[in-house]
Design an enzyme around this catalytic site. Sequence first.
Site, PDB file in Angstrom:
ATOM      1  CG  ASN A  13      -1.367   5.236  -0.767  1.00  0.00           C
ATOM      2  OD1 ASN A  13      -0.544   6.140  -0.893  1.00  0.00           O
ATOM      3  ND2 ASN A  13      -1.791   4.814   0.413  1.00  0.00           N
ATOM      4  CE  LYS A  15       0.383   2.020   1.250  1.00  0.00           C
ATOM      5  NZ  LYS A  15       0.228   0.837   2.087  1.00  0.00           N
ATOM      6  CG  HIS A  99      -3.551   4.974   4.192  1.00  0.00           C
ATOM      7  ND1 HIS A  99      -2.708   4.206   4.959  1.00  0.00           N
ATOM      8  CD2 HIS A  99      -3.795   4.260   3.067  1.00  0.00           C
ATOM      9  CE1 HIS A  99      -2.452   3.072   4.313  1.00  0.00           C
ATOM     10  NE2 HIS A  99      -3.105   3.085   3.158  1.00  0.00           N
ATOM     11  CD  GLU A 101       0.557   2.651   5.230  1.00  0.00           C
ATOM     12  OE1 GLU A 101       0.878   3.589   4.480  1.00  0.00           O
ATOM     13  OE2 GLU A 101       0.409   1.474   4.826  1.00  0.00           O
ATOM     14  CD  GLU A 171      -6.511   1.109   1.817  1.00  0.00           C
ATOM     15  OE1 GLU A 171      -6.055   0.734   0.744  1.00  0.00           O
ATOM     16  OE2 GLU A 171      -5.894   1.872   2.590  1.00  0.00           O
ATOM     17  N   GLY A 177      -0.191  -4.411   3.015  1.00  0.00           N
ATOM     18  CA  GLY A 177       1.246  -4.678   2.960  1.00  0.00           C
ATOM     19  C   GLY A 177       1.642  -6.024   3.545  1.00  0.00           C
ATOM     20  CB  SER A 217      -2.421  -7.753  -0.037  1.00  0.00           C
ATOM     21  OG  SER A 217      -1.574  -7.422   1.054  1.00  0.00           O
TER      22      SER A 217
HETATM   23  P1  13P Z   1      -0.858  -2.720  -0.253  1.00  0.00           P
HETATM   24  O1  13P Z   1      -1.538  -2.858  -1.592  1.00  0.00           O
HETATM   25  O2  13P Z   1       0.623  -2.586  -0.363  1.00  0.00           O
HETATM   26  O3  13P Z   1      -1.301  -3.788   0.696  1.00  0.00           O
HETATM   27  O4  13P Z   1      -1.351  -1.339   0.362  1.00  0.00           O
HETATM   28  C1  13P Z   1      -2.704  -1.051   0.354  1.00  0.00           C
HETATM   29  C2  13P Z   1      -2.904   0.350   0.789  1.00  0.00           C
HETATM   30  O5  13P Z   1      -2.610   0.704   1.910  1.00  0.00           O
HETATM   31  C3  13P Z   1      -3.418   1.295  -0.188  1.00  0.00           C
HETATM   32  O6  13P Z   1      -3.751   2.504   0.408  1.00  0.00           O
END
Ligand code: 13P
Length: 255
Positions: A13, A15, A99, A101, A171, A177, A217
Amino acid sequence: MNPAKRRTVIAGNWKMNFTPDEATAFINEIKPMVAGKDNCDIIFCAPYVTISAAMKAAEGSNIKIGAENVHFEEKGAYTGEVSAKMLKAIGVEYVIIGHSERRQYFAETDETVNLRTKAALAAGMKVILCLGEVKEQRLSGITNEVVGMQTKLDLAGVDAEALKNVIIAYEPVWAIGTGLTATPEQAEETCGEIRKVLAAMYGAEVAETVTIQYGGSMNDANAAELLAKPNVDGGLIGGASLVAKKFTAIVDAAQ
Ligand code: 13P
């Protein structure tokens, strides 16, 4: 992973990262590194404006390019949104929906996640449906209730046939993150819990076929032990999906 029962999927992803030129350079770099590694599906979900360039660079390879969101209406007065019909028109097959976010910063709810999921499936797309608990919920011991409720609400009205085109990405929000990865045991327990809820909704046989990824992560150092768990069928990777060497190591862990 349990490759006898379901497909392993390693997805990036991106982002809000990579311009079209940056995505082209990245795909050109990683393409030879993952060539022939066919024990998992490899997908990168890209910002809308970057999708076409990434797809062109990935042509003829084992890399697929997806989107990071999709609206539930086909067209209309929804400024800033993109429909499944539009994504299909440029050849996009996969889309991330729900997601954390999007839920956290853009006020998405289980209701809108469900609408987007149903619209994408109806348009013939494959959905990577994200769900997971926040830190306070895990600390309060209600993780299973939270992911169970999200699974039921987000998949309301999705029948067993349509579910074949759904990948679930568990997740935990506290792991995204932050560098704080769920332990393999935590990931296994919660992915297993999601599968139990799917079994109650669709029957055990169907539930066994659903790919459930872990995300949060995941990186080159921890992927192997996470993927060794029977209910962790892949990864949805943020930060490490922007670095060819790190992402390739995760693909290698899935071989
Ligand atoms: P990270 O791998 O940066 O923690 O992000 C995970 C994520 O949100 C994948 O959609």
